[in-house]
Design an enzyme around this catalytic site. Structure first.
Site, PDB file in Angstrom:
ATOM      1  N   ASP A  61       0.865  -1.187   0.000  1.00  0.00           N
ATOM      2  CA  ASP A  61       0.000   0.000   0.000  1.00  0.00           C
ATOM      3  C   ASP A  61       0.901   1.237   0.000  1.00  0.00           C
ATOM      4  O   ASP A  61       1.625   1.488   0.956  1.00  0.00           O
ATOM      5  CB  ASP A  61      -0.888  -0.053   1.259  1.00  0.00           C
ATOM      6  CG  ASP A  61      -1.818   1.152   1.397  1.00  0.00           C
ATOM      7  OD1 ASP A  61      -1.515   2.217   0.833  1.00  0.00           O
ATOM      8  OD2 ASP A  61      -2.836   1.011   2.109  1.00  0.00           O
TER       9      ASP A  61
ATOM     10  N   LYS B 245      -4.477  11.605  -1.635  1.00  0.00           N
ATOM     11  CA  LYS B 245      -3.455  12.225  -0.792  1.00  0.00           C
ATOM     12  C   LYS B 245      -2.611  13.162  -1.654  1.00  0.00           C
ATOM     13  O   LYS B 245      -3.117  14.193  -2.074  1.00  0.00           O
ATOM     14  CB  LYS B 245      -2.689  11.150  -0.057  1.00  0.00           C
ATOM     15  CG  LYS B 245      -3.643  10.482   0.955  1.00  0.00           C
ATOM     16  CD  LYS B 245      -3.057   9.468   1.867  1.00  0.00           C
ATOM     17  CE  LYS B 245      -4.070   9.166   2.972  1.00  0.00           C
ATOM     18  NZ  LYS B 245      -4.405   7.757   3.089  1.00  0.00           N
TER      19      LYS B 245
HETATM   20  C1  LIG Z   1      -5.617   6.927   3.495  1.00  0.00           C
HETATM   21  C2  LIG Z   1      -5.213   5.509   3.432  1.00  0.00           C
HETATM   22  C3  LIG Z   1      -6.046   4.557   2.832  1.00  0.00           C
HETATM   23  C4  LIG Z   1      -7.442   4.874   2.392  1.00  0.00           C
HETATM   24  O1  LIG Z   1      -7.445   5.574   1.188  1.00  0.00           O
HETATM   25  P1  LIG Z   1      -8.722   6.462   0.820  1.00  0.00           P
HETATM   26  O2  LIG Z   1      -8.585   6.715  -0.630  1.00  0.00           O
HETATM   27  O3  LIG Z   1      -8.625   7.692   1.658  1.00  0.00           O
HETATM   28  O4  LIG Z   1      -9.927   5.645   1.154  1.00  0.00           O
HETATM   29  C5  LIG Z   1      -5.555   3.278   2.685  1.00  0.00           C
HETATM   30  N1  LIG Z   1      -4.330   2.932   3.147  1.00  0.00           N
HETATM   31  C6  LIG Z   1      -3.535   3.817   3.757  1.00  0.00           C
HETATM   32  C7  LIG Z   1      -2.191   3.388   4.249  1.00  0.00           C
HETATM   33  C8  LIG Z   1      -3.947   5.128   3.932  1.00  0.00           C
HETATM   34  O5  LIG Z   1      -3.172   6.001   4.576  1.00  0.00           O
END
Ligand SMILES: *Cc1c(COP(=O)(O)O)cnc(C)c1O
Length: 389
Positions: free
Chosen positions: A211, A245
């Protein structure tokens, strides 16, 4: 009468949270570019994930709007992509992603939460074992819980512990999925992806799920993330990132092999049973994505700011953990973290305290999300106030 009795348990629980000082409320912020205001207090926003400062870049918005026609402005997909919601804008964005990463395929999701709660339950069956870092995001934990398979959590960033767990289970499962983030959101530290790839190569049946939510846009020569920076994109089976983000948009993606994409299209419930992203959103994301490789200056600035802050503390004999644009300053007790965050806010910096259960008891912290558009003067003042806390 019925409401009174039916909702009583909720009221009790809310009261308990309030008594413990843990009741959460939605802050009524007014936004003005990089600033947020709470009442009279105007503060530089150091709590958002707009790391490159793209979300408040008016030039970018103007450029995008210049090319836009009412025909292209499609605000809703009106159905799932498997029905009639599959627009050209979605496919063009996927092809752009696959091309940039040099992967066979890409698949879009409505957000990172959907991606993480959907992919693992789709691909992990009873003959699969998931091995996840202890500190992975709540969405990944939920995805693991929804899966039919067993799982272990290894100590944070401890690849020896991971290998120990993996090697002890080789006879019992056919497949292993190692799940991690590349930049961890609460500690701001990074995973050694190369070491993880080497570990994967030593054992049969191992897949990697990474991720890159906090790394996408920020790391790598083209801003594609830590896997790009470490030269290991080929070796990651599920390379997932989010657009909400650093990329100043919304949605998420996985880049993967053709087979994996086709399997997810057929098996992943949060992909199948939801209305697709608005086509206009996919077009905006693609517009930014095409410019991302050229944003090296912003990435270098961001890295420079992180180094500056850590260096300033090191010179005073204080070590700040992490190695990214996320800088935690651990203060210990929750009430101290709250007071210190309030003090910084009075000085014009919107920094928030992070408390248990988000982080372990006794490690409450201020969490600073740096952003590339902080000026030198602001940085000097921030460092000064942080060191006076
Ligand atoms: C913010 C985040 C998510 C979720 O992503 P969204 O698009 O905001 O739903 C998933 N994994 C991590 C590590 C995150 O920081």
């Amino acid at each position: 009468m019925t409401k009174e009795t039916n909702y009583g348990y909720m009221r009790q629980e809310l009261k308990k949270l309030a008594d413990e000082g843990n009741l959460r409320r939605l802050p009524q912020l007014a936004h003005d570019g990089r600033y947020v205001s709470l009442g009279e207090q105007r503060m530089l926003n150091l709590s958002s994930n707009d790391y490159l400062g793209l979300a408040d870049d008016l030039d970018l918005r103007c450029q995008f709007l210049e090319e836009l026609t009412p025909q292209d402005f499609i605000p809703s997909a009106s159905s799932s992509r498997l029905m009639t919601g599959n627009f050209r804008a979605h496919r063009r964005l996927e092809l752009e992603l696959a091309h940039l990463y040099g992967k066979e395929e890409a698949l879009l999701f409505n957000c990172g939460y959907h991606a993480n709660v959907g992919i693992l339950p789709a691909v992990a069956d009873e003959r699969t074992l998931i091995l996840a870092d202890k500190l992975v995001h709540a969405s990944l934990i939920d995805g693991i819980r929804l899966s039919k398979c067993s799982y272990f959590r290894y100590r944070h960033n401890d690849l020896n512990h991971l290998e120990h767990l993996l090697s002890g289970q080789l006879d019992r499962y056919e497949r292993f999925i190692i799940v991690t983030e590349s930049v961890f959101s609460m500690d701001g530290d990074r995973t050694n992806l190369r070491a993880l790839v080497e570990l994967k190569r030593r054992y049969p049946g191992v897949m990697l799920y990474v991720d890159e939510a906090h790394a996408f846009g920020v790391y790598g020569p083209q801003g594609l993330g830590c896997a790009e920076e470490e030269g290991v994109t080929d070796d990651i089976d599920f390379l997932m990132g989010t657009f909400g983000k650093a990329l100043a948009s919304e949605g998420a993606f996985v880049v993967c092999d053709r087979t994996v994409r086709e399997y997810l299209v057929n098996r992943m419930r949060p992909f199948i049973f939801t209305t697709a992203l608005p086509p206009i959103n996919a077009a905006w994301t693609r517009f930014l994505l095409q410019r991302l490789p050229g944003m090296t200056e912003r990435r270098e600035r961001l890295r420079g700011l992180g180094n500056m802050l850590r260096m300033a503390f090191a010179l005073k004999g204080r070590h700040l953990p992490g190695d990214s644009q996320i800088v935690p300053i651990i203060v210990g007790a929750s009430d101290r973290a709250v007071l210190k965050a309030e003090a910084l806010q009075r000085h014009g910096f919107y920094v928030l305290p992070v408390r248990p259960p988000t982080v372990p008891v006794g490690t409450s912290r201020l969490r600073i999300s740096l952003r590339a558009d902080i000026t030198d003067g602001e940085m000097e003042r921030l460092i000064k106030h942080l060191q006076e806390l």
